[in-house]
Scaffold this motif. Structure first.
Motif, PDB file in Angstrom:
ATOM      1  N   THR A  45       0.855  -1.180   0.000  1.00 32.46           N
ATOM      2  CA  THR A  45       0.000   0.000   0.000  1.00 32.46           C
ATOM      3  C   THR A  45       0.887   1.224   0.000  1.00 32.46           C
ATOM      4  O   THR A  45       1.610   1.464   0.972  1.00 32.46           O
ATOM      5  N   PRO A  46       0.912   2.027  -1.066  1.00 31.15           N
ATOM      6  CA  PRO A  46       1.781   3.194  -1.095  1.00 31.15           C
ATOM      7  C   PRO A  46       1.303   4.261  -0.122  1.00 31.15           C
ATOM      8  O   PRO A  46       0.177   4.243   0.328  1.00 31.15           O
ATOM      9  N   SER A  47       2.216   5.167   0.192  1.00 37.86           N
ATOM     10  CA  SER A  47       1.862   6.274   1.069  1.00 37.86           C
ATOM     11  C   SER A  47       0.750   7.110   0.446  1.00 37.86           C
ATOM     12  O   SER A  47       0.767   7.387  -0.749  1.00 37.86           O
ATOM     13  N   PRO A  48      -0.258   7.533   1.238  1.00 40.64           N
ATOM     14  CA  PRO A  48      -1.369   8.294   0.670  1.00 40.64           C
ATOM     15  C   PRO A  48      -0.969   9.672   0.163  1.00 40.64           C
ATOM     16  O   PRO A  48      -1.670  10.266  -0.632  1.00 40.64           O
ATOM     17  N   CYS A  49       0.159  10.180   0.641  1.00 44.92           N
ATOM     18  CA  CYS A  49       0.577  11.505   0.161  1.00 44.92           C
ATOM     19  C   CYS A  49       2.071  11.464  -0.108  1.00 44.92           C
ATOM     20  O   CYS A  49       2.828  10.906   0.662  1.00 44.92           O
ATOM     21  N   PRO A  50       2.535  12.060  -1.215  1.00 44.08           N
ATOM     22  CA  PRO A  50       3.956  12.021  -1.539  1.00 44.08           C
ATOM     23  C   PRO A  50       4.759  12.860  -0.565  1.00 44.08           C
ATOM     24  O   PRO A  50       4.250  13.829   0.016  1.00 44.08           O
ATOM     25  N   LEU A  51       6.001  12.483  -0.358  1.00 47.67           N
ATOM     26  CA  LEU A  51       6.872  13.223   0.533  1.00 47.67           C
ATOM     27  C   LEU A  51       7.504  14.399  -0.202  1.00 47.67           C
ATOM     28  O   LEU A  51       7.816  14.296  -1.383  1.00 47.67           O
ATOM     29  N   PRO A  52       7.727  15.520   0.495  1.00 52.42           N
ATOM     30  CA  PRO A  52       8.425  16.634  -0.141  1.00 52.42           C
ATOM     31  C   PRO A  52       9.819  16.210  -0.568  1.00 52.42           C
ATOM     32  O   PRO A  52      10.471  15.438   0.119  1.00 52.42           O
ATOM     33  N   LYS A  53      10.244  16.683  -1.691  1.00 53.01           N
ATOM     34  CA  LYS A  53      11.545  16.310  -2.236  1.00 53.01           C
ATOM     35  C   LYS A  53      12.655  16.717  -1.276  1.00 53.01           C
ATOM     36  O   LYS A  53      12.692  17.831  -0.778  1.00 53.01           O
ATOM     37  N   GLY A  54      13.546  15.736  -0.996  1.00 57.79           N
ATOM     38  CA  GLY A  54      14.705  16.018  -0.170  1.00 57.79           C
ATOM     39  C   GLY A  54      14.426  16.052   1.308  1.00 57.79           C
ATOM     40  O   GLY A  54      15.305  16.351   2.104  1.00 57.79           O
ATOM     41  N   GLU A  55      13.173  15.731   1.726  1.00 60.52           N
ATOM     42  CA  GLU A  55      12.875  15.821   3.145  1.00 60.52           C
ATOM     43  C   GLU A  55      13.538  14.687   3.886  1.00 60.52           C
ATOM     44  O   GLU A  55      13.532  13.546   3.470  1.00 60.52           O
ATOM     45  N   GLY A  56      14.128  14.963   5.045  1.00 60.02           N
ATOM     46  CA  GLY A  56      14.779  13.929   5.831  1.00 60.02           C
ATOM     47  C   GLY A  56      15.397  14.534   7.071  1.00 60.02           C
ATOM     48  O   GLY A  56      15.355  15.736   7.286  1.00 60.02           O
ATOM     49  N   SER A  57      15.934  13.674   7.921  1.00 58.36           N
ATOM     50  CA  SER A  57      16.601  14.138   9.120  1.00 58.36           C
ATOM     51  C   SER A  57      18.075  13.803   9.006  1.00 58.36           C
ATOM     52  O   SER A  57      18.446  12.777   8.464  1.00 58.36           O
ATOM     53  N   VAL A  58      18.941  14.651   9.516  1.00 56.20           N
ATOM     54  CA  VAL A  58      20.376  14.525   9.326  1.00 56.20           C
ATOM     55  C   VAL A  58      20.994  13.827  10.520  1.00 56.20           C
ATOM     56  O   VAL A  58      20.679  14.140  11.666  1.00 56.20           O
TER      57      VAL A  58
ATOM     58  N   GLN B 136      22.674  10.339   1.664  1.00 53.80           N
ATOM     59  CA  GLN B 136      21.529  11.224   1.419  1.00 53.80           C
ATOM     60  C   GLN B 136      20.233  10.417   1.291  1.00 53.80           C
ATOM     61  O   GLN B 136      19.191  10.819   1.801  1.00 53.80           O
ATOM     62  N   LEU B 137      20.318   9.269   0.623  1.00 56.40           N
ATOM     63  CA  LEU B 137      19.145   8.417   0.490  1.00 56.40           C
ATOM     64  C   LEU B 137      18.731   7.860   1.844  1.00 56.40           C
ATOM     65  O   LEU B 137      17.539   7.778   2.157  1.00 56.40           O
ATOM     66  N   ALA B 138      19.702   7.480   2.656  1.00 55.37           N
ATOM     67  CA  ALA B 138      19.401   6.897   3.964  1.00 55.37           C
ATOM     68  C   ALA B 138      18.651   7.858   4.867  1.00 55.37           C
ATOM     69  O   ALA B 138      17.931   7.444   5.778  1.00 55.37           O
ATOM     70  N   GLU B 139      18.782   9.167   4.613  1.00 56.68           N
ATOM     71  CA  GLU B 139      18.130  10.168   5.451  1.00 56.68           C
ATOM     72  C   GLU B 139      16.698  10.470   5.027  1.00 56.68           C
ATOM     73  O   GLU B 139      15.974  11.172   5.751  1.00 56.68           O
ATOM     74  N   ARG B 140      16.272   9.983   3.900  1.00 56.32           N
ATOM     75  CA  ARG B 140      14.930  10.292   3.416  1.00 56.32           C
ATOM     76  C   ARG B 140      13.869   9.730   4.350  1.00 56.32           C
ATOM     77  O   ARG B 140      14.006   8.650   4.910  1.00 56.32           O
ATOM     78  N   VAL B 141      12.770  10.481   4.505  1.00 55.34           N
ATOM     79  CA  VAL B 141      11.664  10.073   5.359  1.00 55.34           C
ATOM     80  C   VAL B 141      10.667   9.261   4.532  1.00 55.34           C
ATOM     81  O   VAL B 141      10.372   9.601   3.389  1.00 55.34           O
ATOM     82  N   VAL B 142      10.156   8.186   5.126  1.00 61.78           N
ATOM     83  CA  VAL B 142       9.313   7.248   4.397  1.00 61.78           C
ATOM     84  C   VAL B 142       7.999   7.022   5.134  1.00 61.78           C
ATOM     85  O   VAL B 142       7.969   6.910   6.362  1.00 61.78           O
ATOM     86  N   ASN B 143       6.898   6.985   4.381  1.00 61.61           N
ATOM     87  CA  ASN B 143       5.597   6.524   4.863  1.00 61.61           C
ATOM     88  C   ASN B 143       5.216   5.281   4.080  1.00 61.61           C
ATOM     89  O   ASN B 143       5.581   5.142   2.916  1.00 61.61           O
ATOM     90  N   GLY B 144       4.467   4.388   4.688  1.00 59.31           N
ATOM     91  CA  GLY B 144       4.019   3.234   3.919  1.00 59.31           C
ATOM     92  C   GLY B 144       3.511   2.108   4.786  1.00 59.31           C
ATOM     93  O   GLY B 144       3.770   2.052   5.988  1.00 59.31           O
ATOM     94  N   VAL B 145       2.748   1.216   4.166  1.00 59.22           N
ATOM     95  CA  VAL B 145       2.266  -0.003   4.796  1.00 59.22           C
ATOM     96  C   VAL B 145       2.642  -1.155   3.877  1.00 59.22           C
ATOM     97  O   VAL B 145       2.243  -1.171   2.710  1.00 59.22           O
ATOM     98  N   PHE B 146       3.416  -2.090   4.394  1.00 58.46           N
ATOM     99  CA  PHE B 146       3.893  -3.212   3.597  1.00 58.46           C
ATOM    100  C   PHE B 146       3.465  -4.518   4.241  1.00 58.46           C
ATOM    101  O   PHE B 146       3.280  -4.601   5.453  1.00 58.46           O
ATOM    102  N   ASN B 147       3.331  -5.552   3.417  1.00 61.69           N
ATOM    103  CA  ASN B 147       3.025  -6.871   3.943  1.00 61.69           C
ATOM    104  C   ASN B 147       4.323  -7.591   4.258  1.00 61.69           C
ATOM    105  O   ASN B 147       5.200  -7.690   3.409  1.00 61.69           O
ATOM    106  N   ASN B 148       4.448  -8.082   5.495  1.00 63.04           N
ATOM    107  CA  ASN B 148       5.712  -8.704   5.879  1.00 63.04           C
ATOM    108  C   ASN B 148       5.908 -10.081   5.258  1.00 63.04           C
ATOM    109  O   ASN B 148       6.955 -10.690   5.440  1.00 63.04           O
ATOM    110  N   GLY B 149       4.902 -10.557   4.524  1.00 64.12           N
ATOM    111  CA  GLY B 149       5.093 -11.791   3.775  1.00 64.12           C
ATOM    112  C   GLY B 149       5.915 -11.592   2.519  1.00 64.12           C
ATOM    113  O   GLY B 149       6.372 -12.555   1.908  1.00 64.12           O
ATOM    114  N   ASP B 150       6.116 -10.329   2.111  1.00 65.18           N
ATOM    115  CA  ASP B 150       6.884 -10.027   0.905  1.00 65.18           C
ATOM    116  C   ASP B 150       7.766  -8.806   1.162  1.00 65.18           C
ATOM    117  O   ASP B 150       7.554  -7.739   0.591  1.00 65.18           O
TER     118      ASP B 150
END
Length: 383
Positions: free
Chosen positions: A111-124, A342-356
Motif C-alpha cells: 500500500t503506497p503512502s497516501p501523500c507524496p513526501l516533499p523532495k529532499g525531506e529527511g533528518s540529518v 543522502q538516500l538513507a536520510e529520506r523520510v518514508v511513509n508506507g504499509v507493507f506486507n511482511n510476507g513479501d
C-alpha cells in the motif's frame, strides 16, 4: 545525542561502517560527506573499530571485487542485473520450529503512502566528536581513491557486508540451540502451552519455556513474541528479557528484544515491567520501553501499529529510511542497505506486507530517486 538522532542511527555499526567505506569510493563523494564521515568515525570507539576492520578487508576483497565489477560491466545490457523498479521474487515462508506449529497467511500487498513526501525531506545524522590520535586521524583521511566507475564501490561494499553478515548470524544460531521454539527470518509460529497460554513468535525470534510450580517463565533470547496468558494467580507469567522482565497474571501483550533494549506493548489487562529497582504498570493501549540502560516512562498508543505484524503488516509513519530498512531486514534472510547517506536520510511513509519484504525494494525505487543492485546472499544495495 537526542532520542531522534539515536534512533536514526539504528543501523548496526558494521553496516554504517560498510556504507561509509563504500560511499567514500564513489566519484561524487564530496568534502562535506568526508567531514561528516570524520565526525562519525570520531564519535565512538566502536565506529573506528568497525571502519578499520572494513578497511583491512580491502586488500582481501580487491581481486574478487574487480571480477564482480567486470561482470556488472558485461551485464549492463541485461535488465535482470539492476533493478529499476521491479520487485524481486519473494522467497517462500517456512514453518515455525516446534510442536503444534501453524504457518501464518501470506497475502502479498503493498500500500503506497497516501501523500507524496516533499523532495529532499529527511533528518540529518549528527554525532558528538570524541578525541582521536593524530596518526589515526591522518590514516582515515588517506582513504583509497576511486579507480573506476561508481559501480565499483557497490561491489566492494557488498563483499564486506557479506562477510560481516556471516559473523553477525553466529550468535543467533547459538540462541536457537538454547531455545525451545524459534523462527527464522520471515517466519511466524504459534504454539499452545500446557497451561492454556498461547505464544506467537514473530520473525527471527528465539525463546525458552521455563515453567515451575510457582511461576511460568519465558526467557526471550531475541526477537519478538505475543503472549496470550491463561489466568492463574498462583502462577504468575513472567517474560524475562535479560535486563528487564514483564509480569502478568492473565492478559495479552507483546515483548520485543533488541540487544539489551526491551519494548512491552499491552493489548489487554495490565503488565508489570521491572528493570533493576524501577517498576511500571502498563495497561491496555500503552507501552513501556527499557533502553539506554533504564526504564522509560509509560506512553499511550494512538494505534496498534506496534502489533501490526500480527496481521502481516509493517507500518511506517515518517521514519528515516535507515529505520525502515532495519525493520524490513528482520523479515529477510539477506539485507537491504542504503549505501548513499543522502538516500538513507529520506523520510518514508508506507504499509507493507511482511510476507513479501522484497516488495519494499520495488516501492522505494518507484517512489524515491533510488536504484537497487541485487547481489548474492540476498544482499540488496540501494543507491
Amino acid at each position: 545525542m537526542s532520542d531522534k538522532q539515536q534512533s536514526t542511527s539504528s543501523l548496526s555499526v558494521s553496516d554504517q561502517a560498510s556504507a561509509w567505506f563504500a560511499r567514500l569510493q564513489a566519484d561524487d563523494a564530496g568534502d562535506d560527506e568526508r567531514r561528516r564521515f570524520q565526525d562519525w568515525y570520531r564519535a565512538h570507539p566502536e565506529h573506528a573499530e568497525a571502519y578499520d576492520k572494513t578497511r583491512k578487508l580491502w586488500s582481501l576483497l580487491q581481486l574478487p571485487a574487480e571480477r564482480v565489477h567486470q561482470r556488472l560491466q558485461e551485464a549492463k545490457t541485461e535488465p535482470s542485473s539492476i533493478i529499476g523498479g521491479g520487485s524481486e521474487s519473494p522467497s517462500p515462508r517456512g514453518r515455525g520450529v516446534g510442536p503444534r506449529g501453524s504457518q501464518q497467511g501470506k497475502t502479498l500487498v503493498y500500500t503506497p503512502s497516501p501523500c507524496p513526501l516533499p523532495k529532499g525531506e529527511g533528518s540529518v545524522l549528527t554525532f558528538t566528536a570524541a578525541p582521536i590520535g593524530r596518526e589515526q586521524d591522518e590514516r582515515i583521511l588517506q582513504t583509497p581513491q576511486p579507480g573506476g566507475r561508481n559501480l565499483r564501490w557497490f561491489s566492494l561494499g557488498c563483499l564486506s557486508l557479506l562477510l560481516m553478515v556471516a559473523c553477525w548470524r553466529l550468535p543467533a544460531q547459538l540462541e536457537n540451540w538454547r531455545s525451545d521454539y524459534h523462527t527464522e527470518a520471515g517466519q511466524q509460529f504459534s504454539v499452545d502451552l500446557e497451561d492454556g497460554s498461547r505464544l506467537t513468535l514473530n520473525t527471527d525470534t528465539a525463546l525458552a519455556v521455563r515453567y515451575s510450580d510457582n511461576v511460568r517463565k519465558i526467557e526471550l533470547l531475541r526477537g519478538e513474541a505475543y503472549f496470550e496468558v491463561a489466568p492463574n494467580k498462583n502462577r504468575p507469567f513472567v517474560v524475562d528479557g535479560g535486563q528487564a522482565t514483564a509480569r502478568a497474571v492473565g492478559t495479552a501483550y507483546s515483548v520485543r528484544k533488541q540487544a539489551d533494549d526491551l519494548r512491552v506493548v499491552v493489548s489487554e489487562g495490565t503488565v508489570e515491567v521491572v528493570a533493576d529497582q524501577a517498576k511500571a504498570l502498563v495497561h491496555a493501549a500503552e507501552q513501556a520501553e527499557y533502553r539506554q540502560g533504564r526504564l522509560q516512562a509509560v506512553t499511550k498508543l494512538d494505534n496498534d501499529d506496534a502489533l501490526a505484524w500480527r496481521r502481516q503488516q509493517i507500518v511506517f509513519h515518517r521514519q528515516p529510511l535507515t529505520q525502515v530498512l532495519e525493520e524490513v531486514n528482520r523479515y529477510r534472510k539477506g539485507r537491504i542497505v542504503a549505501v548513499n547517506p543522502q538516500l538513507a536520510e529520506r523520510v518514508v511513509n508506507g504499509v507493507f506486507n511482511n510476507g513479501d519484504p522484497d516488495a519494499v525494494v520495488a516501492a522505494l525505487t518507484a517512489t524515491l530517486p533510488a536504484k537497487a543492485l541485487r547481489m548474492p546472499g540476498g544482499l540488496v544495495l540501494l543507491y
